[in-house]
Every structure is written in structure tokens, then in C-alpha cells.
Design an enzyme around this catalytic site. Structure first.
Site, mmCIF file in Angstrom:
data_model
loop_
_atom_site.group_PDB
_atom_site.id
_atom_site.type_symbol
_atom_site.label_atom_id
_atom_site.label_comp_id
_atom_site.label_asym_id
_atom_site.label_seq_id
_atom_site.Cartn_x
_atom_site.Cartn_y
_atom_site.Cartn_z
ATOM 1 C CE1 TYR A 94 0.747 1.570 4.219
ATOM 2 C CE2 TYR A 94 0.739 -0.753 4.486
ATOM 3 C CZ TYR A 94 1.009 0.300 4.957
ATOM 4 O OH TYR A 94 1.780 0.676 6.222
ATOM 5 C CB CYS A 95 1.097 4.455 -1.489
ATOM 6 S SG CYS A 95 -0.083 4.527 -2.760
ATOM 7 C CG PHE A 96 -1.232 9.108 1.938
ATOM 8 C CD1 PHE A 96 -0.930 8.830 3.407
ATOM 9 C CD2 PHE A 96 -2.189 9.973 1.446
ATOM 10 C CE1 PHE A 96 -1.816 9.711 4.246
ATOM 11 C CE2 PHE A 96 -2.615 10.835 2.237
ATOM 12 C CZ PHE A 96 -2.575 10.570 3.548
#
Length: 366
Positions: A94-96
Site C-alpha cells: 500500500y501507499c498513502f
């Protein structure tokens, strides 16, 4: 091929391995327990791309990102992601927001390493929002039992023996008083909140009739209990743990002196560790000096120094009992007696460690 997921409940209940591809600075500000930070861009690269995005738009920012992360650097990062994916075939990345950065990492893994690895849709922001909602829902709907008692009665020991208990002080890495600092630093506020929410989620999902928590002030050291949870605790039934004065002195000696010394010595070695531990005790005593008054503070400080000298030079720890006894009798006990009087109407059970542990287990059982 596994699909991307937005099932945050399943991720946190199962302890699914997750790879966080945000920049290190973002990760340091807040993350989830057990996640591994393997960023697409480091802090400086992200800063440059962010400036480019603000000035020239998304297309130019993406092009700059590809120029910054290329060649051997790109290959190294892909290799790190691939190692994680192979080690954790059931994991996610995941990222932000679960958007472009996650998708780029997925694409590079697929194109360069032949690995299809799913992402968490919505990313860190959505998962963080989910955990905030967990706390709010628990405060609104979950029953709580609050464990109180004088300093040294062994509340933390009882918490460890009750399956439905949430160890607030353990999560905050602090024993909850002026003398409560540990050798290890406290987690970041957001990390504390995330860990707390996951713990609450897991116990609520297990079907316990009530969650058990130790009576705490709004702050545990430098960490702030979520307001809605703390307010619910203040309105919940209390169980009061009792122990003899002698038992309490021995437990304070074990936890706040011997245990603290061992933590520092393990971390820093015998010489630097002992000095750090001694400084921690002196600082704690100084922190409550305005409430002790100058005469009592001077007397307690002298007793503490005598005990530290005996411990350092001869390995004797018994002299610590002198200042512990005075501190309990003249400072902590009167303070807790006042608090107990205010909360008397909320107390539904009293007893020693065995009785309280059995009662809490029975009343919180599934």
C-alpha cells in the site's frame, strides 16, 4: 492471481503482512504494527516530485519520478519488493491513498520480476480511518470493566492474566506515572492509536462480553488516550484491586527499580545503563517535587541517592525500600484515596489478585 483488497477488518484481524511503499518520513509519522517500509521513493525524491507536481502537474511529476528512480537504484528496490513478496505470498502493499505509487510498484514487480502482488485499495489513509472508527464504535457500543487500585497492587499483572484485557500501558510503553518511563521510547502517537485500535478490534471480534482496561488518566506518559475511549472508561464499572502495603512495596521494587535497571543495562551495558537508570529515577523524583514540597523532596532524594550508591557499589537493592515506602505512604496513597472516594459509586467488586482475576475472567468471558 489474488485481487486487490479493501477488507481492512480481515487484514488487521489476521495480522496480514503488509509492505508500505510510502517515503520513510511518512512511515515514521505513523504506521501499522508489523508493516515493513520499502519505499518507492526516499524522502528527497518524494520532495522533488511533490514540487514538480505542484508546479507542472501530474504528467511532469511522473516523468521526474522515473528519471530519479532508474537503473541500479530501480533494480535494487524491485529486488527488495520481490524478496518481500516471495517471503509473504499472502501479503499486500500500500501507499498513502492506494493510488499511483502502489500501482507503479505493482507494475514494476510484474514487468521486472514476474510477480503479481495485490495492493490495499484506499491505502494508509483508508486503513487509518477504519481504525479510528473501530475506537469510536467500541466506545459507543462495547462494554468495559475498569481495573483500579493503589500503586503497586499489581494491576498490570492482572491485566496480563485476563484474556479480554487491553494492556494500555504495554501499548504505550509506559507504566503511567512519573516513574513510569521505560528504557524503550514510547511509540509515536499515531502508532499507539493504531496498535490500540487493532487490539480492541481483535478482542471485540473474539466475542468477549466486556473489555478490561486499567484505570488511566487521559495521558499515559506522553501518549494521549483517544478522548471517546477515555470518556467511556470514566463512565464504566470499576473493580478495585487490593494488596498489603508490604506486597505493594515489593512489587514497586520489582517493576520500577529492578526491572527498570535491567532494561537500561540490557540496552546500554552495565556502566552506561546503570547511569541512565539512575538518572531516570532522579528525574522522576524531581518531576513530582512541587507536589512533595521541598522538605519531603530533599528527604526522599537523599534516600534515593543512598539506595543507588548501595546498588552500584555493593549490588544491594534492599535500601530502595526506604524511599519507596515513604513515597507510597505519604504521596501516592493519599492521592489514590481521594480518587477512590470519588469513584466509590462505580466500584462493583473488590478483592485480592486471585479474586479480582477470577471475577474479571468470569464477567468478561464470551
Amino acid at each position: 492471481m489474488r485481487e486487490d483488497t479493501g477488507d481492512f477488518r480481515r487484514l488487521f484481524l489476521s495480522g496480514t503482512p503488509m509492505m508500505d511503499v510510502r517515503a520513510p518520513l511518512e512511515f515514521a509519522r505513523g504506521a501499522f504494527p508489523g508493516t515493513v517500509n520499502l519505499p518507492l521513493m526516499d524522502d528527497e525524491e518524494r520532495h522533488q516530485v511533490g514540487l514538480c507536481y505542484a508546479e507542472k502537474g501530474q504528467h511532469a511529476a511522473i516523468e521526474l519520478g522515473h528519471r530519479l528512480v532508474w537503473g541500479a537504484l530501480k533494480a535494487t528496490r524491485i529486488a527488495q519488493w520481490a524478496d518481500f513478496a516471495r517471503a509473504h505470498p499472502d501479503g499486500y502493499l500500500y501507499c498513502f491513498r492506494g493510488g499511483l505509487r502502489s500501482q507503479i510498484v505493482q507494475q514494476w514487480l510484474r514487468d521486472e520480476a514476474g510477480i503479481d502482488y495485490p495492493r490495499v485499495t484506499g491505502g494508509y489513509k483508508a486503513m487509518r480511518g477504519f481504525l479510528i472508527d473501530v475506537i469510536e464504535q467500541a466506545a459507543a457500543k462495547q462494554d468495559f470493566l475498569v481495573l483500579g487500585g493503589l500503586t503497586g497492587t499489581g494491576k498490570t499483572d492482572v491485566i496480563a492474566e485476563v484474556p479480554a484485557a487491553v494492556d494500555l500501558e504495554g501499548l504505550a510503553c509506559h507504566r503511567g506515572s512519573a516513574f513510569g518511563r521505560r528504557a524503550q521510547p514510547q511509540p509515536q502517537q499515531i502508532d499507539f492509536e493504531n496498535s490500540l485500535a487493532i487490539d480492541v478490534l481483535q478482542r471485540a471480534e473474539a466475542g468477549y462480553r466486556a473489555l478490561v482496561v486499567e484505570d488511566e488518566g487521559r495521558f499515559i506518559g506522553g501518549r494521549d488516550l483517544p478522548k471517546v475511549l477515555w470518556q467511556r472508561m470514566q463512565a464504566s464499572p470499576m473493580v478495585w484491586l487490593e494488596a498489603s502495603f508490604e506486597e505493594r512495596v515489593e512489587r514497586v521494587l520489582r517493576d520500577y527499580v529492578l526491572g527498570l535497571a535491567a532494561e537500561h543495562i540490557e540496552q546500554l551495558g552495565p556502566v552506561a545503563g546503570f547511569e541512565a537508570y539512575a538518572t531516570r529515577l532522579r528525574d522522576a523524583m524531581a518531576a513530582i517535587s512541587p507536589r512533595l514540597g521541598s522538605e519531603r523532596y530533599g528527604r526522599l532524594s537523599a534516600l534515593l541517592e543512598q539506595a543507588l550508591t548501595s546498588q552500584s557499589e555493593r549490588g544491594e537493592t534492599a535500601p530502595h525500600r526506604a524511599w519507596i515506602e515513604v513515597l507510597l505512604r505519604d504521596y501516592y496513597d493519599p492521592m489514590y484515596a481521594y480518587q477512590e472516594e470519588k469513584r466509590a459509586a462505580r466500584v462493583v467488586f473488590r478483592g485480592d489478585r486471585a479474586a479480582v482475576t477470577d471475577w474479571l475472567r468470569e464477567r468478561s468471558a464470551r
